[in-house]
Structure formats: structure tokens, C-alpha cells
Motif scaffolding. Structure first.
Motif, PDB file in Angstrom:
ATOM      1  N   LYS A  16     -58.664  53.996 -31.052  1.00 14.05           N
ATOM      2  CA  LYS A  16     -57.721  53.489 -32.044  1.00 14.05           C
ATOM      3  C   LYS A  16     -57.127  54.667 -32.791  1.00 14.05           C
ATOM      4  CE  LYS A  16     -59.738  49.000 -32.617  1.00 14.05           C
ATOM      5  NZ  LYS A  16     -60.245  48.004 -33.523  1.00 14.05           N
ATOM      6  N   ARG A  17     -55.871  54.887 -32.571  1.00 16.70           N
ATOM      7  CA  ARG A  17     -55.159  56.002 -33.187  1.00 16.70           C
ATOM      8  C   ARG A  17     -53.933  55.441 -33.887  1.00 16.70           C
ATOM      9  NH1 ARG A  17     -54.149  61.746 -30.927  1.00 16.70           N
ATOM     10  NH2 ARG A  17     -56.248  61.311 -30.263  1.00 16.70           N
ATOM     11  N   GLU A  18     -53.657  55.941 -35.062  1.00 17.61           N
ATOM     12  CA  GLU A  18     -52.488  55.491 -35.813  1.00 17.61           C
ATOM     13  C   GLU A  18     -51.470  56.611 -35.851  1.00 17.61           C
ATOM     14  OE1 GLU A  18     -51.168  54.585 -40.369  1.00 17.61           O
ATOM     15  OE2 GLU A  18     -53.224  54.156 -39.809  1.00 17.61           O
ATOM     16  N   PHE A  41     -50.529  51.543 -33.093  1.00 20.40           N
ATOM     17  CA  PHE A  41     -51.963  51.608 -32.856  1.00 20.40           C
ATOM     18  C   PHE A  41     -52.232  51.388 -31.370  1.00 20.40           C
ATOM     19  CE2 PHE A  41     -51.241  49.781 -37.030  1.00 20.40           C
ATOM     20  CZ  PHE A  41     -52.003  50.593 -37.845  1.00 20.40           C
ATOM     21  N   ILE A  42     -53.022  52.247 -30.758  1.00 22.00           N
ATOM     22  CA  ILE A  42     -53.434  52.039 -29.373  1.00 22.00           C
ATOM     23  C   ILE A  42     -54.580  51.033 -29.414  1.00 22.00           C
ATOM     24  CG2 ILE A  42     -54.399  53.082 -27.300  1.00 22.00           C
ATOM     25  CD1 ILE A  42     -53.066  55.715 -28.189  1.00 22.00           C
ATOM     26  N   LYS A  43     -54.323  49.818 -28.937  1.00 22.39           N
ATOM     27  CA  LYS A  43     -55.313  48.750 -29.034  1.00 22.39           C
ATOM     28  C   LYS A  43     -56.237  48.718 -27.827  1.00 22.39           C
ATOM     29  CE  LYS A  43     -55.660  43.850 -29.989  1.00 22.39           C
ATOM     30  NZ  LYS A  43     -54.920  42.629 -30.218  1.00 22.39           N
ATOM     31  N   VAL A  95     -47.365  50.566 -22.320  1.00 29.11           N
ATOM     32  CA  VAL A  95     -46.879  51.847 -21.831  1.00 29.11           C
ATOM     33  C   VAL A  95     -47.719  52.229 -20.620  1.00 29.11           C
ATOM     34  CG1 VAL A  95     -46.572  54.288 -22.364  1.00 29.11           C
ATOM     35  CG2 VAL A  95     -46.159  52.578 -24.129  1.00 29.11           C
ATOM     36  N   ILE A  96     -47.059  52.537 -19.495  1.00 32.19           N
ATOM     37  CA  ILE A  96     -47.753  52.962 -18.282  1.00 32.19           C
ATOM     38  C   ILE A  96     -47.552  54.459 -18.117  1.00 32.19           C
ATOM     39  CG2 ILE A  96     -47.899  52.733 -15.778  1.00 32.19           C
ATOM     40  CD1 ILE A  96     -46.861  49.868 -16.097  1.00 32.19           C
ATOM     41  N   CYS A  97     -48.661  55.174 -18.034  1.00 32.62           N
ATOM     42  CA  CYS A  97     -48.641  56.623 -17.856  1.00 32.62           C
ATOM     43  C   CYS A  97     -49.566  56.940 -16.680  1.00 32.62           C
ATOM     44  CB  CYS A  97     -49.094  57.316 -19.129  1.00 32.62           C
ATOM     45  SG  CYS A  97     -49.053  59.093 -19.016  1.00 32.62           S
ATOM     46  N   GLY A  98     -48.981  57.285 -15.533  1.00 37.27           N
ATOM     47  CA  GLY A  98     -49.793  57.510 -14.332  1.00 37.27           C
ATOM     48  C   GLY A  98     -50.396  56.196 -13.877  1.00 37.27           C
ATOM     49  N   MET A  99     -51.712  56.160 -13.780  1.00 36.90           N
ATOM     50  CA  MET A  99     -52.414  54.931 -13.381  1.00 36.90           C
ATOM     51  C   MET A  99     -53.177  54.333 -14.559  1.00 36.90           C
ATOM     52  SD  MET A  99     -51.380  54.628 -10.403  1.00 36.90           S
ATOM     53  CE  MET A  99     -52.301  53.602  -9.306  1.00 36.90           C
ATOM     54  N   VAL A 101     -52.655  52.091 -18.287  1.00 40.30           N
ATOM     55  CA  VAL A 101     -51.782  51.272 -19.125  1.00 40.30           C
ATOM     56  C   VAL A 101     -52.353  51.276 -20.540  1.00 40.30           C
ATOM     57  CG1 VAL A 101     -50.791  48.992 -19.496  1.00 40.30           C
ATOM     58  CG2 VAL A 101     -51.302  49.733 -17.210  1.00 40.30           C
ATOM     59  N   TYR A 102     -51.482  51.472 -21.525  1.00 40.85           N
ATOM     60  CA  TYR A 102     -51.868  51.413 -22.925  1.00 40.85           C
ATOM     61  C   TYR A 102     -51.200  50.210 -23.561  1.00 40.85           C
ATOM     62  CZ  TYR A 102     -53.298  56.244 -22.221  1.00 40.85           C
ATOM     63  OH  TYR A 102     -53.893  57.382 -21.754  1.00 40.85           O
ATOM     64  N   LYS A 103     -51.996  49.414 -24.259  1.00 41.36           N
ATOM     65  CA  LYS A 103     -51.459  48.299 -25.035  1.00 41.36           C
ATOM     66  C   LYS A 103     -51.344  48.796 -26.469  1.00 41.36           C
ATOM     67  CE  LYS A 103     -52.436  43.470 -26.054  1.00 41.36           C
ATOM     68  NZ  LYS A 103     -53.424  42.409 -25.823  1.00 41.36           N
ATOM     69  N   ILE A 104     -50.120  48.833 -26.992  1.00 40.94           N
ATOM     70  CA  ILE A 104     -49.850  49.409 -28.302  1.00 40.94           C
ATOM     71  C   ILE A 104     -49.328  48.317 -29.236  1.00 40.94           C
ATOM     72  CG2 ILE A 104     -48.452  51.092 -29.563  1.00 40.94           C
ATOM     73  CD1 ILE A 104     -48.464  52.751 -26.960  1.00 40.94           C
ATOM     74  N   VAL A 105     -49.961  48.216 -30.392  1.00 40.01           N
ATOM     75  CA  VAL A 105     -49.537  47.282 -31.433  1.00 40.01           C
ATOM     76  C   VAL A 105     -48.696  48.068 -32.431  1.00 40.01           C
ATOM     77  CG1 VAL A 105     -50.348  45.761 -33.272  1.00 40.01           C
ATOM     78  CG2 VAL A 105     -51.633  45.913 -31.148  1.00 40.01           C
ATOM     79  N   TYR A 106     -47.575  47.498 -32.853  1.00 40.22           N
ATOM     80  CA  TYR A 106     -46.717  48.205 -33.802  1.00 40.22           C
ATOM     81  C   TYR A 106     -46.422  47.339 -35.026  1.00 40.22           C
ATOM     82  CZ  TYR A 106     -42.888  45.546 -31.725  1.00 40.22           C
ATOM     83  OH  TYR A 106     -42.087  44.542 -31.271  1.00 40.22           O
TER      84      TYR A 106
END
Length: 115
Positions: A16-18, A41-43, A95-99, A101-106
Motif C-alpha cells: 500500500k503506497r500513497e 493507492f496500490i490496492k 495498470v499492466i506492467c509486464g506480466m 497487474v496493479y489495481k489502483i484506487v484513486y
């Protein structure tokens, strides 16, 4: 005057990063202050060796996804003559980066104060 503040906050949980961006601007006569805040936030994070698995995971998460929320609040203070309008938008992006996936809450927020 315009001021831009950038913050990258890492808490106890490294997942979890803000990331917060604030833009503050003000004008004189009548005094108007505008503050724009964006927080991300990276959820969740999902890794796979197959792009098909990644697509399926994103589809499942989108089905469970909450609708975008928009809240507008207006506040008038008759004693000080100050008016505030606050608008908040909450949502999720993927967000897909390489292989991976990041689910990001804004949370995007605009505050306008008029004196």
C-alpha cells in the motif's frame, strides 16, 4: 500564486503506497483559493505467466468493482461570509506492467473557498 506539492508515502505495508499531488492556487479580490488533491493507492497486485490469466483476473475484478462515486458538498458560513465547495471523485483503475497487474484506487478532490 500557484504551489505544487508531490508526496510519495510508503507505510508499514509495502503493497500500500500513497502518491499524492496537491495544487494550490489563490487569487485576490474576491479572495478565491483552489486546492486540487490527487491520491493513488496500490490496492492489489497480481502476477501471472500468461496474458490470458491476467485478462481473466481483470475481468473478475471489474465485476466486483464499485461504481465510481462522486460527492459534492457546499458549505456557507454566514458569520465569516466564507463559501466552500468540495467535489470528490473515487474510483479504481488497472495498470499492466509486464506480466503484473496493479489495481489502483484513486481519490481526486477539488476544494474551492471564496471569501
Amino acid at each position: 500564486m500557484k504551489e505544487l506539492v508531490y508526496k510519495n508515502i510508503v507505510g508499514n505495508n509495502p503493497r500500500k503506497r500513497e502518491i499524492s499531488i496537491e495544487e494550490i492556487s489563490s487569487k485576490k479580490e474576491p479572495r478565491v483559493e483552489k486546492k486540487w488533491i490527487c491520491k493513488y493507492f496500490i490496492k492489489e497486485k497480481y502476477r501471472s505467466r500468461s496474458m490470458n490469466n491476467i485478462r481473466e483476473w481483470v475481468k473478475r475484478e471489474k465485476k466486483n468493482e464499485r461504481m465510481k462515486n462522486c460527492h459534492i458538498l457546499r458549505e456557507n458560513n454566514t458569520r465569516t461570509g466564507e463559501s466552500k465547495i468540495i467535489c470528490k471523485l473515487l474510483g479504481e483503475i488497472f495498470v499492466i506492467c509486464g506480466m503484473t497487474v496493479y489495481k489502483i484506487v484513486y481519490v481526486n478532490e477539488i476544494r474551492v473557498k471564496i471569501e
